[in-house]
Design an enzyme around this catalytic site. Structure first.
Site, PDB file in Angstrom:
ATOM      1  N   ASN A   9       3.623   4.055 -16.599  1.00 54.88           N
ATOM      2  CA  ASN A   9       2.490   3.121 -16.661  1.00 54.88           C
ATOM      3  C   ASN A   9       1.962   2.954 -15.239  1.00 54.88           C
ATOM      4  O   ASN A   9       2.558   2.246 -14.431  1.00 54.88           O
ATOM      5  CB  ASN A   9       2.960   1.776 -17.234  1.00 54.88           C
ATOM      6  CG  ASN A   9       1.865   0.721 -17.166  1.00 54.88           C
ATOM      7  OD1 ASN A   9       0.692   1.041 -16.961  1.00 54.88           O
ATOM      8  ND2 ASN A   9       2.238  -0.536 -17.333  1.00 54.88           N
ATOM      9  N   TRP A  10       0.844   3.609 -14.972  1.00 52.98           N
ATOM     10  CA  TRP A  10       0.317   3.582 -13.608  1.00 52.98           C
ATOM     11  C   TRP A  10      -0.442   2.304 -13.288  1.00 52.98           C
ATOM     12  O   TRP A  10      -0.890   2.111 -12.158  1.00 52.98           O
ATOM     13  CB  TRP A  10      -0.600   4.784 -13.375  1.00 52.98           C
ATOM     14  CG  TRP A  10       0.137   6.084 -13.252  1.00 52.98           C
ATOM     15  CD1 TRP A  10       1.489   6.270 -13.189  1.00 52.98           C
ATOM     16  CD2 TRP A  10      -0.449   7.388 -13.181  1.00 52.98           C
ATOM     17  NE1 TRP A  10       1.764   7.613 -13.074  1.00 52.98           N
ATOM     18  CE2 TRP A  10       0.601   8.320 -13.069  1.00 52.98           C
ATOM     19  CE3 TRP A  10      -1.758   7.870 -13.203  1.00 52.98           C
ATOM     20  CZ2 TRP A  10       0.381   9.697 -12.977  1.00 52.98           C
ATOM     21  CZ3 TRP A  10      -1.984   9.234 -13.113  1.00 52.98           C
ATOM     22  CH2 TRP A  10      -0.918  10.133 -12.998  1.00 52.98           C
ATOM     23  N   LYS A  11      -0.674   1.477 -14.283  1.00 58.38           N
ATOM     24  CA  LYS A  11      -1.456   0.244 -14.078  1.00 58.38           C
ATOM     25  C   LYS A  11      -2.775   0.581 -13.363  1.00 58.38           C
ATOM     26  O   LYS A  11      -3.369   1.602 -13.649  1.00 58.38           O
ATOM     27  CB  LYS A  11      -0.630  -0.789 -13.313  1.00 58.38           C
ATOM     28  CG  LYS A  11       0.745  -0.998 -13.928  1.00 58.38           C
ATOM     29  CD  LYS A  11       1.458  -2.200 -13.393  1.00 58.38           C
ATOM     30  CE  LYS A  11       2.855  -2.227 -13.975  1.00 58.38           C
ATOM     31  NZ  LYS A  11       3.551  -3.467 -13.721  1.00 58.38           N
ATOM     32  N   HIS A  95       1.349  -5.430 -23.161  1.00 58.56           N
ATOM     33  CA  HIS A  95       2.073  -5.513 -21.884  1.00 58.56           C
ATOM     34  C   HIS A  95       2.040  -6.971 -21.399  1.00 58.56           C
ATOM     35  O   HIS A  95       1.057  -7.677 -21.613  1.00 58.56           O
ATOM     36  CB  HIS A  95       1.422  -4.581 -20.857  1.00 58.56           C
ATOM     37  CG  HIS A  95       2.259  -4.413 -19.632  1.00 58.56           C
ATOM     38  ND1 HIS A  95       2.306  -5.351 -18.635  1.00 58.56           N
ATOM     39  CD2 HIS A  95       3.104  -3.428 -19.254  1.00 58.56           C
ATOM     40  CE1 HIS A  95       3.144  -4.943 -17.690  1.00 58.56           C
ATOM     41  NE2 HIS A  95       3.645  -3.777 -18.043  1.00 58.56           N
ATOM     42  N   GLU A  97       1.490  -8.205 -18.657  1.00 58.11           N
ATOM     43  CA  GLU A  97       0.340  -8.534 -17.797  1.00 58.11           C
ATOM     44  C   GLU A  97      -0.893  -8.821 -18.645  1.00 58.11           C
ATOM     45  O   GLU A  97      -1.715  -9.665 -18.296  1.00 58.11           O
ATOM     46  CB  GLU A  97       0.107  -7.385 -16.795  1.00 58.11           C
ATOM     47  CG  GLU A  97       1.202  -7.378 -15.732  1.00 58.11           C
ATOM     48  CD  GLU A  97       1.519  -6.022 -15.131  1.00 58.11           C
ATOM     49  OE1 GLU A  97       0.714  -5.076 -15.280  1.00 58.11           O
ATOM     50  OE2 GLU A  97       2.606  -5.897 -14.524  1.00 58.11           O
ATOM     51  N   GLU A 167      10.549  -5.409 -22.211  1.00 56.56           N
ATOM     52  CA  GLU A 167      10.328  -5.574 -20.778  1.00 56.56           C
ATOM     53  C   GLU A 167      10.492  -7.043 -20.391  1.00 56.56           C
ATOM     54  O   GLU A 167       9.541  -7.825 -20.520  1.00 56.56           O
ATOM     55  CB  GLU A 167       8.915  -5.119 -20.419  1.00 56.56           C
ATOM     56  CG  GLU A 167       8.644  -3.661 -20.727  1.00 56.56           C
ATOM     57  CD  GLU A 167       7.540  -3.118 -19.838  1.00 56.56           C
ATOM     58  OE1 GLU A 167       7.805  -2.140 -19.137  1.00 56.56           O
ATOM     59  OE2 GLU A 167       6.444  -3.695 -19.812  1.00 56.56           O
ATOM     60  N   GLY A 173       8.380  -5.165 -11.763  1.00 61.03           N
ATOM     61  CA  GLY A 173       7.844  -5.106 -10.405  1.00 61.03           C
ATOM     62  C   GLY A 173       8.602  -5.973  -9.413  1.00 61.03           C
ATOM     63  O   GLY A 173       8.125  -6.206  -8.302  1.00 61.03           O
ATOM     64  N   SER A 212      11.616  -2.446 -13.439  1.00 57.20           N
ATOM     65  CA  SER A 212      12.232  -1.894 -12.228  1.00 57.20           C
ATOM     66  C   SER A 212      13.161  -0.708 -12.515  1.00 57.20           C
ATOM     67  O   SER A 212      14.215  -0.563 -11.883  1.00 57.20           O
ATOM     68  CB  SER A 212      12.955  -2.990 -11.442  1.00 57.20           C
ATOM     69  OG  SER A 212      12.026  -3.992 -11.043  1.00 57.20           O
ATOM     70  N   GLY A 233       6.869   1.425 -14.312  1.00 64.38           N
ATOM     71  CA  GLY A 233       5.690   1.114 -13.513  1.00 64.38           C
ATOM     72  C   GLY A 233       5.786   1.746 -12.136  1.00 64.38           C
ATOM     73  O   GLY A 233       5.526   2.930 -11.945  1.00 64.38           O
ATOM     74  N   GLY A 234       6.222   0.958 -11.153  1.00 65.69           N
ATOM     75  CA  GLY A 234       6.229   1.386  -9.750  1.00 65.69           C
ATOM     76  C   GLY A 234       6.809   2.774  -9.501  1.00 65.69           C
ATOM     77  O   GLY A 234       6.204   3.593  -8.793  1.00 65.69           O
TER      78      GLY A 234
HETATM   79  C1  PEP Z   1       5.778  -2.049 -16.257  1.00 66.47           C
HETATM   80  O1  PEP Z   1       4.750  -2.302 -15.710  1.00 66.47           O
HETATM   81  O2  PEP Z   1       5.771  -1.841 -17.474  1.00 66.47           O
HETATM   82  C2  PEP Z   1       7.000  -2.004 -15.460  1.00 66.47           C
HETATM   83  C3  PEP Z   1       8.146  -1.972 -16.095  1.00 66.47           C
HETATM   84  O3  PEP Z   1       6.864  -2.033 -14.093  1.00 66.47           O
HETATM   85  P1  PEP Z   1       8.021  -1.763 -12.989  1.00 66.47           P
HETATM   86  O4  PEP Z   1       8.730  -0.501 -13.416  1.00 66.47           O
HETATM   87  O5  PEP Z   1       7.290  -1.598 -11.708  1.00 66.47           O
HETATM   88  O6  PEP Z   1       8.931  -2.928 -13.017  1.00 66.47           O
END
Ligand code: PEP
Length: 255
Positions: A9-11, A95, A97, A167, A173, A212, A233-234
């Site tokens: 997930n590149w956001k 998600h 967010e 999640e 993050g 994470s 994500g990251g």
């Molecule tokens: C996400 O945005 O779905 C996520 C899990 O981010 P991260 O891996 O950066 O915690």
């Protein structure tokens, strides 16, 4: 046997050129690997450019969001048909967010998930508790409620096509991953709820962990009975890092 599914997930990151460069590198390394589902969710502006690159490998294109309506006066939105037109095989919905920053509720997420299935796009339905929920011992109530609401419009005969992503909001993050045991506890609960709702098909639905995830923790997460993949994500922004997650996740998940 559930096939491992690792999704990036590149956001709101990357230019089109950066997205294509990543996709080229990734597609070359992944090739036609069939033992894992690798999914990449670029921001909307890069879908059209990344799709044809991923068509040269086994990875699938995903969007990060969708509107449930087919067309109309919804400025700034995109429909399931438009995402199908771009070649999306998956789309992330619900998600945290989107829930927290854009006020999306379970009923709206449920409409999105059903609308995606109508276009043969598999929804990745996200659920997860906040830190406050966890500290108040409300995790299972919150996750159970989100599941019930967000999956309310999924017909039982299509349930095997959905993916659920657990999640915990406090792990997204933040660098703070749920321990494999904490994650498995909630994944096991989600599995029970899916089986109660969809019968034997509940055992076929893949449940991803997100929060994470990195190359150095994916193996222990994937070793858990009900963790079938990750939403990343990251650590998915770098092709080498995401490739490692896919490779490690695949070998542990199929072990
Ligand atoms: C996400 O945005 O779905 C996520 C899990 O981010 P991260 O891996 O950066 O915690």
């Amino acid at each position: 046997m559930r096939k491992p599914i690792l999704a990036a997930n590149w956001k709101m990151h990357k230019t089109v050129a950066e997205a294509v460069r990543f996709a080229e590198e990734f597609a070359k390394a992944l090739g036609d690997e069939q033992s894992v589902d690798a999914v990449i969710a670029p921001p909307f502006h890069a879908l059209a450019a990344v799709g044809p690159v991923l068509a040269g490998c086994s990875a699938e294109l995903s969007a990060q969001n969708v509107h449930p309506e087919e067309k109309g006066a919804f400025t700034g939105e995109i429909s399931p048909g438009m995402l199908a037109d771009l070649g999306c095989g998956y789309t992330i919905v619900g998600h945290s967010e989107r829930r927290a920053l854009f006020g999306e509720d379970d009923a709206f997420i449920a409409r999105k998930a059903a609308a995606l299935l109508a276009h043969q796009i598999r929804p990745i339905v996200c659920v997860g508790e906040s830190l406050e929920d966890r500290e108040a011992n409300r995790t299972l109530d919150v996750v159970g409620g989100q599941l019930q609401g967000s999956l309310a419009e999924i017909p039982s005969d299509r349930a095997a096509e959905i993916v659920v992503a657990y999640e915990p909001v406090w792990a997204i993050g933040t660098g703070r991953t749920a321990t494999p045991e904490i994650a498995q506890e909630v994944h096991g609960f989600i599995r029970e709820r899916l089986s109660a709702r969809f019968g034997p098909t509940g055992a076929e639905i893949r449940i991803q962990y997100g929060g994470s995830v990195k190359p150095d923790n994916i193996r222990e997460l994937m070793a858990q009975a009900d963790i079938d993949g990750a939403l990343v994500g990251g650590a998915s922004l770098d092709a080498t890092s995401f490739l490692q997650i896919v490779t490690f996740g695949r070998s542990e998940g199929s072990a």
